[in-house]
Design an enzyme around this catalytic site. Structure first.
Site, PDB file in Angstrom:
ATOM      1  N   ARG A  38      53.733  -5.974   1.099  1.00 48.97           N
ATOM      2  CA  ARG A  38      53.659  -7.442   1.072  1.00 48.97           C
ATOM      3  C   ARG A  38      53.506  -8.041   2.467  1.00 48.97           C
ATOM      4  NH1 ARG A  38      57.779  -8.611  -4.004  1.00 48.97           N
ATOM      5  NH2 ARG A  38      56.111  -8.541  -5.522  1.00 48.97           N
ATOM      6  N   LYS A 207      59.298  -3.479 -23.411  1.00 51.89           N
ATOM      7  CA  LYS A 207      59.433  -4.316 -24.603  1.00 51.89           C
ATOM      8  C   LYS A 207      58.199  -5.107 -24.992  1.00 51.89           C
ATOM      9  CE  LYS A 207      64.198  -5.252 -23.426  1.00 51.89           C
ATOM     10  NZ  LYS A 207      64.656  -6.173 -22.398  1.00 51.89           N
ATOM     11  N   GLY A 364      54.234  -4.605 -10.199  1.00 50.55           N
ATOM     12  CA  GLY A 364      55.420  -4.000 -10.805  1.00 50.55           C
ATOM     13  C   GLY A 364      55.395  -2.485 -10.835  1.00 50.55           C
ATOM     14  N   GLY A 387      55.288 -10.377 -11.978  1.00 46.10           N
ATOM     15  CA  GLY A 387      55.483 -11.506 -12.888  1.00 46.10           C
ATOM     16  C   GLY A 387      54.306 -12.469 -12.849  1.00 46.10           C
TER      17      GLY A 387
HETATM   18  P1  AMP Z   1      58.434  -3.147 -17.997  1.00 38.76           P
HETATM   19  O1  AMP Z   1      59.415  -3.687 -16.982  1.00 38.76           O
HETATM   20  O2  AMP Z   1      58.437  -3.869 -19.280  1.00 38.76           O
HETATM   21  O3  AMP Z   1      57.062  -2.937 -17.429  1.00 38.76           O
HETATM   22  O4  AMP Z   1      58.995  -1.719 -18.389  1.00 38.76           O
HETATM   23  C1  AMP Z   1      59.113  -0.670 -17.483  1.00 38.76           C
HETATM   24  C2  AMP Z   1      60.144   0.269 -18.003  1.00 38.76           C
HETATM   25  O5  AMP Z   1      59.782   0.704 -19.292  1.00 38.76           O
HETATM   26  C3  AMP Z   1      60.283   1.500 -17.165  1.00 38.76           C
HETATM   27  O6  AMP Z   1      61.538   1.485 -16.541  1.00 38.76           O
HETATM   28  C4  AMP Z   1      60.179   2.649 -18.163  1.00 38.76           C
HETATM   29  O7  AMP Z   1      61.165   3.638 -17.982  1.00 38.76           O
HETATM   30  C5  AMP Z   1      60.376   1.958 -19.492  1.00 38.76           C
HETATM   31  N1  AMP Z   1      59.744   2.671 -20.597  1.00 38.76           N
HETATM   32  C6  AMP Z   1      58.465   3.054 -20.695  1.00 38.76           C
HETATM   33  N2  AMP Z   1      58.261   3.753 -21.828  1.00 38.76           N
HETATM   34  C7  AMP Z   1      59.425   3.817 -22.483  1.00 38.76           C
HETATM   35  C8  AMP Z   1      59.852   4.412 -23.700  1.00 38.76           C
HETATM   36  N3  AMP Z   1      59.001   5.090 -24.469  1.00 38.76           N
HETATM   37  N4  AMP Z   1      61.130   4.264 -24.068  1.00 38.76           N
HETATM   38  C9  AMP Z   1      61.985   3.587 -23.281  1.00 38.76           C
HETATM   39  N5  AMP Z   1      61.653   3.000 -22.116  1.00 38.76           N
HETATM   40  C10 AMP Z   1      60.383   3.125 -21.704  1.00 38.76           C
END
Ligand code: AMP
Length: 407
Positions: A38, A207, A364, A387
């Site tokens: 950054r 999620k 991210g 974000g």
């Molecule tokens: P996000 O912040 O929504 O981009 O999510 C990133 C996080 O999702 C990372 O820390 C991963 O470990 C988690 N993640 C990815 N795939 C899975 C999965 N199949 N089950 C649980 N967590 C997951």
């Protein structure tokens, strides 16, 4: 989307006090900066303003500042690193009030081409609330011109991002965007609004609920939407599959069905995992050695948890990338923090590194993965804002962009 906003090329900084909002929210470990991306990304705008003879006043937030101002979240290490990068002194104002007497005195003493860095804007607390008027005005009082180059913060209508612009305008000043903002918006904007096709979007991460609008918007814009990571299991369950103990958001099953129907109606390809890497449960600690098995996506045994895409899926996704001309990627394909469960994420990163397509990484975790794997210089653009790039991909207008003057 053409960015019809004033940029640093459209303002005359000579002899003027220019307040520049940067995104210096860098990771720190024991007071040391562990990733300077950054800081490096902010250099073109700062150098341009120095060259033009501006008096350059930099500001940024750092960290969450949950328990009030503290030395651990001071911007002092950034001033030091920035000074090395610019090859000139960056005077750091340690004033926890950010805009107090120490700051006004230092600004008054500035010569053309001087650079100062203010203290962490979140030390004022008001940065994040709606009552930031006073702080916004005090920031504007320091300067004649304002430049926003903090893409990573541009989705927040904070005092130093948006509030300040009203007061700059009120006193006849100008508000522009910096080179980093321009670059981010050019890449992300072109990808979404005017992509060279086929346009493939890849979404992963934990999620579904966090990415509802991104899925909906990208489905309309892209030719192929790929969904991996934890969020894929809600789609698989919506298809009627047994998903064992895999991550699921039962409230979003109807939404996933709706998206699958929408894809069909629009004639878009929606690719979901066809196999998955399963284990007895989530690794604890996250990098623990665990026993895994790869099974077809419709054959996940009860009690097992899907933690990465499988080998056939990795090939399917890589193939879709091969024929693309534009690719946008946000979110890992599995629990990539664990090397045993990082294979799917690595396979996607590798496919992006090998294609001739324009490749855009939406900040991210995917940006971290690409950097760690050493593929960073193979990508067309790695966004500095997780974000902010997600909100951009949702089709939202970013307050930090809207607030800049039109050309
Ligand atoms: P996000 O912040 O929504 O981009 O999510 C990133 C996080 O999702 C990372 O820390 C991963 O470990 C988690 N993640 C990815 N795939 C899975 C999965 N199949 N089950 C649980 N967590 C997951």
């Amino acid at each position: 989307m053409g960015l019809n906003k004033k940029s640093v090329d459209d303002i005359n900084a000579k002899g003027k006090r220019v307040l520049v909002r940067c995104d210096f929210n860098v990771p720190l470990k024991n007071g040391e900066i562990t990733d300077e991306t950054r800081i490096v990304a902010a250099l073109p705008t700062i150098n341009k303003l120095i060259k033009d003879g501006g008096k350059v006043i930099l500001c940024s937030h750092l960290g969450k500042v949950k328990n009030g101002p503290n030395e651990g979240e001071s911007l002092a290490p950034v001033a030091k690193r920035l000074s090395e990068k610019l090859g000139k002194e960056v005077k750091f104002i340690s004033d926890y009030n950010v805009t107090g007497q120490e700051t006004t005195d230092a600004v008054a003493a500035m010569n053309e081409g001087d650079v100062i860095l203010l203290q962490n804007t979140r030390f004022r607390g008001k940065e994040e609330t709606k009552n930031g008027e006073e702080f916004s005005k005090e920031l504007a009082d320091l300067a004649d011109l304002y430049v926003c180059d903090a893409f990573g913060s541009s989705h927040r209508a904070h005092a130093s991002v948006e509030g300040v612009t009203k007061f700059i305008t009120a006193k006849g000043g100008e508000n522009a965007v910096g080179y980093l903002m321009q670059k981010e918006i050019d890449f992300l904007g072109n990808a979404v609004e005017n992509p060279v096709r086929p346009f493939v979007a890849i979404l992963g991460g934990a999620k579904v609920a966090d990415k509802l609008n991104v899925i909906n918007n990208l489905l309309e814009k892209c030719d192929t939407l790929i969904i991996g990571g934890g969020m894929a299991f809600t789609f698989l369950k919506a298809k009627g599959y047994e998903i064992g103990n895999s991550l699921v958001d039962d409230e979003k099953l109807d939404y996933c069905k709706e998206m699958m129907e929408k894809a069909e109606k629009l004639g878009k390809k929606l690719l979901l995992p066809i196999d998955t890497t399963i284990a007895d449960g989530f690794p604890n600690p996250i990098d623990a050695e665990i026993a895994i098995e790869v099974v077809d996506a419709d054959k996940i045994p009860a009690g097992k948890e899907g933690l990465d895409i499988g080998t056939k899926t990795a090939e399917l996704f890589a193939d879709a990338v091969k024929s693309a001309k534009t690719v946008v990627w946000n979110g890992p394909m599995g629990v990539f923090e664990n090397p045993i469960l990082a294979k799917g994420t690595i396979a996607v990163a590798k496919a992006l590194a090998e294609t001739e397509a324009t490749t855009i990484i939406g900040g991210g975790d995917s940006a971290a993965a690409v950097n760690q794997l050493g593929f960073a210089d193979k990508m067309s653009h790695i966004s500095t804002g997780g974000g902010a790039s997600l909100e951009f991909l949702e089709g939202k207008e970013l307050p930090g962009v809207v607030a800049a003057d039109d050309k």
